[in-house]
Design an enzyme around this catalytic site. Structure first.
Site, PDB file in Angstrom:
ATOM      1  N   GLU A 146     -61.367  33.085 -24.003  1.00  0.00           N
ATOM      2  CA  GLU A 146     -62.702  33.568 -24.366  1.00  0.00           C
ATOM      3  C   GLU A 146     -63.150  34.779 -23.552  1.00  0.00           C
ATOM      4  O   GLU A 146     -63.352  34.688 -22.343  1.00  0.00           O
ATOM      5  CB  GLU A 146     -63.736  32.445 -24.175  1.00  0.00           C
ATOM      6  CG  GLU A 146     -65.130  32.905 -24.593  1.00  0.00           C
ATOM      7  CD  GLU A 146     -66.168  31.808 -24.549  1.00  0.00           C
ATOM      8  OE1 GLU A 146     -66.154  31.017 -23.589  1.00  0.00           O
ATOM      9  OE2 GLU A 146     -67.001  31.761 -25.470  1.00  0.00           O
ATOM     10  N   GLU A 240     -73.242  27.476 -29.836  1.00  0.00           N
ATOM     11  CA  GLU A 240     -73.345  27.426 -28.376  1.00  0.00           C
ATOM     12  C   GLU A 240     -74.526  28.308 -28.023  1.00  0.00           C
ATOM     13  O   GLU A 240     -74.391  29.516 -27.827  1.00  0.00           O
ATOM     14  CB  GLU A 240     -72.079  27.972 -27.712  1.00  0.00           C
ATOM     15  CG  GLU A 240     -72.131  27.849 -26.197  1.00  0.00           C
ATOM     16  CD  GLU A 240     -71.055  28.669 -25.488  1.00  0.00           C
ATOM     17  OE1 GLU A 240     -70.867  29.864 -25.812  1.00  0.00           O
ATOM     18  OE2 GLU A 240     -70.386  28.108 -24.609  1.00  0.00           O
TER      19      GLU A 240
END
Ligand code: LER
Ligand code: MN
Length: 264
Positions: A146, A240
């Site tokens: 990520e 998220e």
């Protein structure tokens, strides 16, 4: 594309109740904290069996970044990630989301002098990814690498950065997770970066431009979802985000509805 979520403070605390709540709310998957999964594996299995709600992925729940400045912590992180991948294999989760580091150092705020060279940064991350590649292969899982924005990490900020590690090390079990919030800060264009990296993107995190719930800010979700559709993305879109508004639970449901509409 399916919509999943990470945990939120306004979800039920009890695991089984949480799963029932998410299922009822219309989520199609849950991204679990790695430690919660490892520490409550049997309970999680029961909850999946009773609700049919899958664990998609894990995120967090280990101590020591794959690019940690401290070697002992880096190795501890790898050992804990291995345990999380083994648990994911048992519950059918696809893999774990890992940044190079989070909140360890930024070139953009004082003191601005990194305690380690860029070459040594790269070696630490390479070593970790080569190790995790073998663990992912053994467990049939994937490492979702990520990119984070420049204020949260100094090593991997763009999808192109993540790609360079995968290509340099010829990794097959490491893929890219694209997080719209970080991309909005780091990429020239979200849709363009999604398109350029379509061969490696296997997971997505969603928040609006300011990291609050989708629909409350300025990102053009329909446009980016259309790009993903055109490029054949069929993975999860996992919320998220932080939530603002008087009634966070109602705001969250509004965001889910907004995402479904944006998906068309
Ligand atoms: C942190 O900002 C983030 O986006 C998480 O997914 C950490 O991996
Ligand atoms: Mn993220």
């Amino acid at each position: 594309m399916k919509i999943g979520t990470q945990d939120q403070p306004f979800f039920p605390r009890d695991l089984k109740e949480k799963f029932f709540f998410l299922k009822e709310a219309g989520f199609e998957g849950f991204e679990i904290d790695g430690k919660l999964l490892v520490d409550h594996l049997e309970e999680v299995k029961d909850a999946i069996r009773e609700t049919g709600l899958p664990i998609t992925t894990a995120c967090g729940g280990y101590m020591g970044w794959i690019g940690d400045f401290n070697e002992e912590r880096r190795l501890n992180g790898l050992a804990e990630i291995r345990k999380i991948l083994e648990a994911l294999q048992e519950v059918g989760g696809s893999g774990i989301v890992v940044p190079a580091a989070w909140g360890m150092f930024t070139y953009r705020l004082p003191p601005m002098d990194a305690p380690r060279s860029r070459e040594a940064d790269r070696k630490a991350v390479n070593d970790s990814l080569l190790y995790l590649e073998t663990v992912a292969r053994e467990t049939g899982t994937t490492i979702f690498l990520e990119p984070l924005n420049r204020y949260q990490d100094h090593m991997i900020n763009t999808l192109a950065d993540a790609r360079s590690y995968i290509e340099e090390n010829e990794l097959n079990n490491v893929k890219i997770i694209a997080d719209f919030y970080h991309m909005n800060i780091e990429e020239d264009g979200i849709s363009e970066a999604l398109h350029l990296n379509r061969d490696l993107i296997r997971h997505i995190h969603l928040a609006d431009n300011h990291r609050f719930q989708p629909g409350s800010g300025s990102l053009d979700f329909s446009r980016h979802f259309n790009q993903l559709k055109k490029d054949g993305y069929d993975g999860f879109l996992t919320l998220e985000c932080r939530v603002r508004g008087n009634d966070p639970q109602a705001e969250y449901m509004k965001a889910l509805h907004y995402l479904r509409q944006s998906l068309g």
